[in-house]
Design a protein around this motif. Structure first.
Motif, PDB file in Angstrom:
ATOM      1  N   SER A 189       0.698  -1.143   0.078  1.00  0.00           N
ATOM      2  CA  SER A 189       0.105  -0.069  -0.125  1.00  0.00           C
ATOM      3  C   SER A 189       0.904   1.336  -0.289  1.00  0.00           C
ATOM      4  CB  SER A 189      -0.855   0.041   1.304  1.00  0.00           C
ATOM      5  OG  SER A 189      -0.338  -0.207   2.445  1.00  0.00           O
ATOM      6  N   SER A 248     -12.471   0.917  -3.829  1.00  0.00           N
ATOM      7  CA  SER A 248     -11.555  -0.506  -3.562  1.00  0.00           C
ATOM      8  C   SER A 248     -10.387  -0.590  -4.443  1.00  0.00           C
ATOM      9  CB  SER A 248     -12.509  -1.565  -4.073  1.00  0.00           C
ATOM     10  OG  SER A 248     -12.622  -1.578  -5.784  1.00  0.00           O
ATOM     11  N   CYS A 301      -4.034   1.418   5.831  1.00  0.00           N
ATOM     12  CA  CYS A 301      -4.386   0.091   4.973  1.00  0.00           C
ATOM     13  C   CYS A 301      -3.618  -0.923   5.861  1.00  0.00           C
ATOM     14  CB  CYS A 301      -4.063   0.182   3.561  1.00  0.00           C
ATOM     15  SG  CYS A 301      -5.029  -1.076   2.511  1.00  0.00           S
ATOM     16  N   ASN A 302      -2.229  -0.434   6.008  1.00  0.00           N
ATOM     17  CA  ASN A 302      -1.358  -1.424   6.821  1.00  0.00           C
ATOM     18  C   ASN A 302      -1.765  -1.785   8.175  1.00  0.00           C
ATOM     19  OD1 ASN A 302       0.474  -2.192   4.436  1.00  0.00           O
ATOM     20  ND2 ASN A 302       1.639  -0.562   5.020  1.00  0.00           N
ATOM     21  N   GLY A 332      -7.881  -3.620  -0.498  1.00  0.00           N
ATOM     22  CA  GLY A 332      -8.322  -2.167   0.395  1.00  0.00           C
ATOM     23  C   GLY A 332      -9.684  -1.669   0.205  1.00  0.00           C
ATOM     24  N   SER A 379      -4.897  -1.315   9.347  1.00  0.00           N
ATOM     25  CA  SER A 379      -6.078  -2.092   9.389  1.00  0.00           C
ATOM     26  C   SER A 379      -5.768  -3.833   9.081  1.00  0.00           C
ATOM     27  CB  SER A 379      -7.034  -1.883   8.133  1.00  0.00           C
ATOM     28  OG  SER A 379      -7.920  -2.446   8.110  1.00  0.00           O
ATOM     29  N   TYR A 380      -4.758  -3.973   8.300  1.00  0.00           N
ATOM     30  CA  TYR A 380      -4.483  -5.492   8.175  1.00  0.00           C
ATOM     31  C   TYR A 380      -3.600  -6.042   9.094  1.00  0.00           C
ATOM     32  CZ  TYR A 380      -1.833  -9.258   6.161  1.00  0.00           C
ATOM     33  OH  TYR A 380      -1.219 -10.578   5.901  1.00  0.00           O
ATOM     34  N   PHE A 427     -12.355   1.711   1.139  1.00  0.00           N
ATOM     35  CA  PHE A 427     -12.208   2.938   1.596  1.00  0.00           C
ATOM     36  C   PHE A 427     -13.645   3.630   1.429  1.00  0.00           C
ATOM     37  CE2 PHE A 427      -8.517   1.448  -0.199  1.00  0.00           C
ATOM     38  CZ  PHE A 427      -7.343   1.434   0.983  1.00  0.00           C
ATOM     39  N   VAL A 452     -11.359   2.999   6.814  1.00  0.00           N
ATOM     40  CA  VAL A 452     -10.049   2.305   5.935  1.00  0.00           C
ATOM     41  C   VAL A 452     -10.188   0.950   6.514  1.00  0.00           C
ATOM     42  CG1 VAL A 452      -7.962   1.726   5.438  1.00  0.00           C
ATOM     43  CG2 VAL A 452      -8.795   4.438   5.687  1.00  0.00           C
ATOM     44  N   SER A 453     -10.368  -0.012   5.390  1.00  0.00           N
ATOM     45  CA  SER A 453     -10.182  -1.548   5.810  1.00  0.00           C
ATOM     46  C   SER A 453      -9.214  -2.356   4.829  1.00  0.00           C
ATOM     47  CB  SER A 453     -11.643  -2.170   6.011  1.00  0.00           C
ATOM     48  OG  SER A 453     -12.331  -2.113   4.823  1.00  0.00           O
ATOM     49  N   SER A 454      -8.844  -3.515   5.437  1.00  0.00           N
ATOM     50  CA  SER A 454      -8.096  -4.048   4.452  1.00  0.00           C
ATOM     51  C   SER A 454      -7.906  -5.569   4.965  1.00  0.00           C
ATOM     52  CB  SER A 454      -6.596  -3.504   4.113  1.00  0.00           C
ATOM     53  OG  SER A 454      -5.919  -3.598   5.418  1.00  0.00           O
TER      54      SER A 454
END
Length: 450
Positions: free
Chosen positions: A255, A315, A430-431, A299, A433-434, A301, A278-280
């Motif tokens: 990301s 996305s 994004c990171n 990802g 969230s992961y 958003f 934000v989610s991933s």
């Protein structure tokens, strides 16, 4: 008067979006392709000279420097890198008179240097950018601007205080394709934005960060202690130095390396400040080499309604597995159609049943004697391609040209630290969230976590 902005052969006027999509639509000659070009040159040979230094002479630093030196009256004075082999290579490429060092502070102390390119691993972006601006240097910093969200405002505040020109290196912001897409979206060519998606794919070893480890790469030729001095202490590991993107102490994963380009383009085109959620998810599916970051990443958003744009969703997906090395696109979907946006091309596709309410189209139909019923079914062309002329020098060249123009004219650039941080933040989140397995909430206006 020099301009930072880019201009095109086809300009929008009072005739509206449909005419902009196809200027020949009413002559019966629908072109397959419209060529993009600029009306105003990025720079001239009479511009004031700029003395440049490179800090971080790896793959991207070399590409950046070569692009910069294509401009008139730009001279490379110094190169800094922590690996002796790159310093020796720099003299072979750019001249034996170069000043070379492993200490970037020695570069910043030199009064004959006006500006620096920072192309180090991500974990050094913040500190070197701040130190450079405090030393009175203009800055070109590779993306992402910072290594973590908490670092962003430190760079923004240092930039505001310095009065120097800082640009972040997502070159697509200076591309013909992004500029045209911005123009078309503002004119309503595809209606109101409702959704966007982006995609990167790479498979080749270098594209998947399996960079070459030189045979002489060791503790005698690399300043390892300096490299890790602002992060966790570790014993010498050549992979962590030469393949740094694979490790969280130094890089920012897929990301931070690739999504950030798509955020930069999307935000430029839409004037957006960024998403609020934000989610991933993803995983390490292919490259079983000890890396700490996934090689497949998805990802999602959420962009709220703002004065700049309606609410929409984004996305993004990226993988290092499928073999279509280098494939990338950004698609923007609106209520009337969509745009596929690349740096050198924009393809506009209109919905099949879209009816035009453009007054210019209607007036043209009246002049041709069309009935009211037939006028109601006037359709603009369904697909139009805009492509850069073959002699265009590219987004990378123009990104540096815009920076040099701003330096020489005390002007501004589109991708300043505020823009750069707003593009980096959702990529970095994004990171987060992961790895934290949760939604991340972001305030893009005030640029802070919620």
């Amino acid at each position: 008067m020099k301009q930072n902005r880019r201009y095109f052969l086809k300009k929008l006027g009072a005739t509206g979006a449909a005419a902009a999509i196809s200027p020949l639509a009413f002559s019966g000659e629908i072109p397959d392709k419209n060529f993009l070009e600029r009306d105003i040159a990025i720079g001239t040979a009479n511009d004031a000279p700029i003395n440049l230094a490179l800090i971080g002479a790896g793959i991207m630093g070399t590409e950046d420097t070569n692009s910069a030196l294509r401009h008139a009256n730009v001279k490379l004075v110094a190169v800094c890198d922590l690996y002796t082999g790159r310093l020796e290579s720099a003299k072979q490429k750019w001249g034996t008179n170069l000043f070379t060092t492993k200490d970037y502070q020695e570069v910043l102390k030199r009064k004959d240097i006006d500006a620096v390119i920072i192309a180090t691993p991500d974990h050094w972006h913040k500190q070197i950018s701040i130190d450079a601006m405090n030393a009175g240097k203009h800055v070109y910093c590779e993306k992402p601007m910072v290594h973590s969200v908490k670092e962003g405002m430190d760079v923004v505040n240092a930039w505001k205080k310095s009065g120097k020109v800082m640009v972040v290196g997502s070159q697509g912001v200076s591309s013909l394709g992004n500029e045209k897409a911005k123009e078309l979206l503002a004119a309503g060519a595809i209606g109101d934005i409702v959704y966007a998606e982006g995609f990167w794919a790479r498979h080749s070893p270098e594209g998947a960060w399996q960079y070459n480890v030189p045979k002489d790469g060791n503790e005698q030729t690399v300043d390892w202690k300096k490299y890790i001095s602002n992060t966790n202490a570790r014993d010498w590991d050549p992979l962590r130095f030469f393949r740094w993107r694979n490790y969280l102490d130094y890089g920012t994963g897929m990301s931070g390396d690739l999504f950030v380009h798509l955020f930069s383009s999307l935000h430029f085109i839409t004037n957006s400040k960024g998403p609020t959620k934000v989610s991933s998810m993803g995983g390490l599916r292919y490259w079983k080499d000890g890396r700490e970051v996934p090689d497949v990443l998805l990802g999602m958003f959420d962009y709220p309604e703002t004065p700049e744009h309606p609410g929409f969703n984004l996305s993004l997906r990226c993988n290092f597995v499928d073999g279509t090395s280098g494939t990338t696109y950004l698609r923007i979907v609106g209520t009337k159609g969509s745009m596929d946006v690349k740096w050198e091309e924009v393809v506009v596709k209109l919905n099949q049943n879209a009816e035009s309410d453009d007054p210019f189209l209607i007036e043209q139909a009246k002049l041709r004697g069309a009935t009211e019923e037939s006028r109601a079914k006037i359709l603009p062309p369904r697909e139009t391609v805009y492509a850069a002329e073959r002699n265009w020098k590219g987004a990378h060249y123009d990104h540096f040209g815009n920076w040099f123009n701003a330096i020489r004219t005390n002007g501004t650039v589109a991708e300043d630290p505020i823009f750069g941080f707003r593009a980096a933040a959702p990529a970095l989140l994004c990171n987060d969230s992961y790895f934290q397995d949760k939604f991340m909430k972001w305030d893009p206006v005030n640029m802070k976590l919620i």
